[in-house]
Design a protein around this motif. Structure first.
Motif, PDB file in Angstrom:
ATOM      1  N   PRO A   1       0.765  -1.246   0.000  1.00  0.00           N
ATOM      2  CA  PRO A   1       0.000   0.000   0.000  1.00  0.00           C
ATOM      3  C   PRO A   1       0.797   1.298   0.000  1.00  0.00           C
ATOM      4  O   PRO A   1       0.295   2.316  -0.446  1.00  0.00           O
ATOM      5  N   GLY A   2       2.019   1.279   0.483  1.00  0.00           N
ATOM      6  CA  GLY A   2       2.755   2.533   0.583  1.00  0.00           C
ATOM      7  C   GLY A   2       4.123   2.478  -0.066  1.00  0.00           C
ATOM      8  O   GLY A   2       4.646   1.403  -0.365  1.00  0.00           O
TER       9      GLY A   2
ATOM     10  N   ARG B   1       6.900   2.964   1.287  1.00  0.00           N
ATOM     11  CA  ARG B   1       7.845   2.226   2.137  1.00  0.00           C
ATOM     12  C   ARG B   1       7.730   0.719   1.918  1.00  0.00           C
ATOM     13  O   ARG B   1       8.702   0.000   2.049  1.00  0.00           O
ATOM     14  N   HIS B   2       6.555   0.233   1.577  1.00  0.00           N
ATOM     15  CA  HIS B   2       6.357  -1.189   1.304  1.00  0.00           C
ATOM     16  C   HIS B   2       6.938  -1.575  -0.049  1.00  0.00           C
ATOM     17  O   HIS B   2       7.491  -2.648  -0.217  1.00  0.00           O
TER      18      HIS B   2
ATOM     19  N   ARG C   1      -9.760  -3.045   4.653  1.00  0.00           N
ATOM     20  CA  ARG C   1     -10.003  -1.649   5.054  1.00  0.00           C
ATOM     21  C   ARG C   1      -8.701  -0.966   5.493  1.00  0.00           C
ATOM     22  O   ARG C   1      -8.469   0.205   5.198  1.00  0.00           O
ATOM     23  N   SER C   2      -7.844  -1.714   6.169  1.00  0.00           N
ATOM     24  CA  SER C   2      -6.558  -1.171   6.611  1.00  0.00           C
ATOM     25  C   SER C   2      -5.691  -0.785   5.417  1.00  0.00           C
ATOM     26  O   SER C   2      -5.101   0.304   5.384  1.00  0.00           O
ATOM     27  N   VAL C   3      -5.615  -1.663   4.427  1.00  0.00           N
ATOM     28  CA  VAL C   3      -4.836  -1.367   3.223  1.00  0.00           C
ATOM     29  C   VAL C   3      -5.421  -0.157   2.502  1.00  0.00           C
ATOM     30  O   VAL C   3      -4.681   0.709   2.022  1.00  0.00           O
TER      31      VAL C   3
ATOM     32  N   GLU D   1      -6.932   2.385   3.789  1.00  0.00           N
ATOM     33  CA  GLU D   1      -6.553   3.595   4.541  1.00  0.00           C
ATOM     34  C   GLU D   1      -5.084   3.953   4.336  1.00  0.00           C
ATOM     35  O   GLU D   1      -4.722   5.127   4.310  1.00  0.00           O
ATOM     36  N   LEU D   2      -4.234   2.934   4.206  1.00  0.00           N
ATOM     37  CA  LEU D   2      -2.794   3.149   4.067  1.00  0.00           C
ATOM     38  C   LEU D   2      -2.353   3.425   2.633  1.00  0.00           C
ATOM     39  O   LEU D   2      -1.249   3.920   2.412  1.00  0.00           O
ATOM     40  N   PHE D   3      -3.207   3.108   1.651  1.00  0.00           N
ATOM     41  CA  PHE D   3      -2.754   3.115   0.263  1.00  0.00           C
ATOM     42  C   PHE D   3      -2.319   4.493  -0.216  1.00  0.00           C
ATOM     43  O   PHE D   3      -3.029   5.480  -0.049  1.00  0.00           O
ATOM     44  N   GLU D   4      -1.129   4.527  -0.786  1.00  0.00           N
ATOM     45  CA  GLU D   4      -0.562   5.719  -1.406  1.00  0.00           C
ATOM     46  C   GLU D   4      -0.351   5.392  -2.890  1.00  0.00           C
ATOM     47  O   GLU D   4       0.343   4.415  -3.205  1.00  0.00           O
TER      48      GLU D   4
END
Length: 108
Positions: free
Chosen positions: A34-35, A37-38, A84-86, A88-91
């Motif tokens: 998602p980000g 950094r990932h 849902r967590s992904v 919210e984190l997705f860039e």
């Protein structure tokens, strides 16, 4: 190397199965990632080996991802909380992350 990212249930694995052969030989990273950094660890590996790095973002709304996930076999479903967590984190991926090419596919 191609990162295929997006929400769980977006259609990442299906896209690779349908279109991956067009990019052969290639290594695919099929994960939410998602980000920045990932995705950064994959970018470092690509740079280390001097290979091109593309990203395919399977862009799907949370509602559609949840709907598709609900249609999966019970043993293949991802917990709704995780999706849902992904979300919210997705860039959205950017060229600043070191990609040679970004492809955005709207799969709603």
């Amino acid at each position: 190397m191609i990162i295929v990212c997006g929400l769980q249930g977006a259609g990442k694995s299906s896209w690779i199965k349908l279109y991956g052969y067009r990019y052969s030989p290639c290594i695919f990273f099929d994960a939410a990632l998602p980000g920045a950094r990932h995705r950064g660890k994959v970018s470092q590996i690509a740079k280390q080996f001097g290979t091109e790095l593309w990203v395919v973002w399977i862009k799907t709304s949370l509602a559609i991802a949840l709907q598709r996930n609900a249609l999966r076999a019970m043993d293949e479903r991802v917990p709704e909380k995780a999706i849902r967590s992904v979300a919210e984190l997705f860039e959205p991926p950017t060229m600043d992350e070191g990609f040679d090419k970004i492809i955005i596919l709207d799969y709603d």
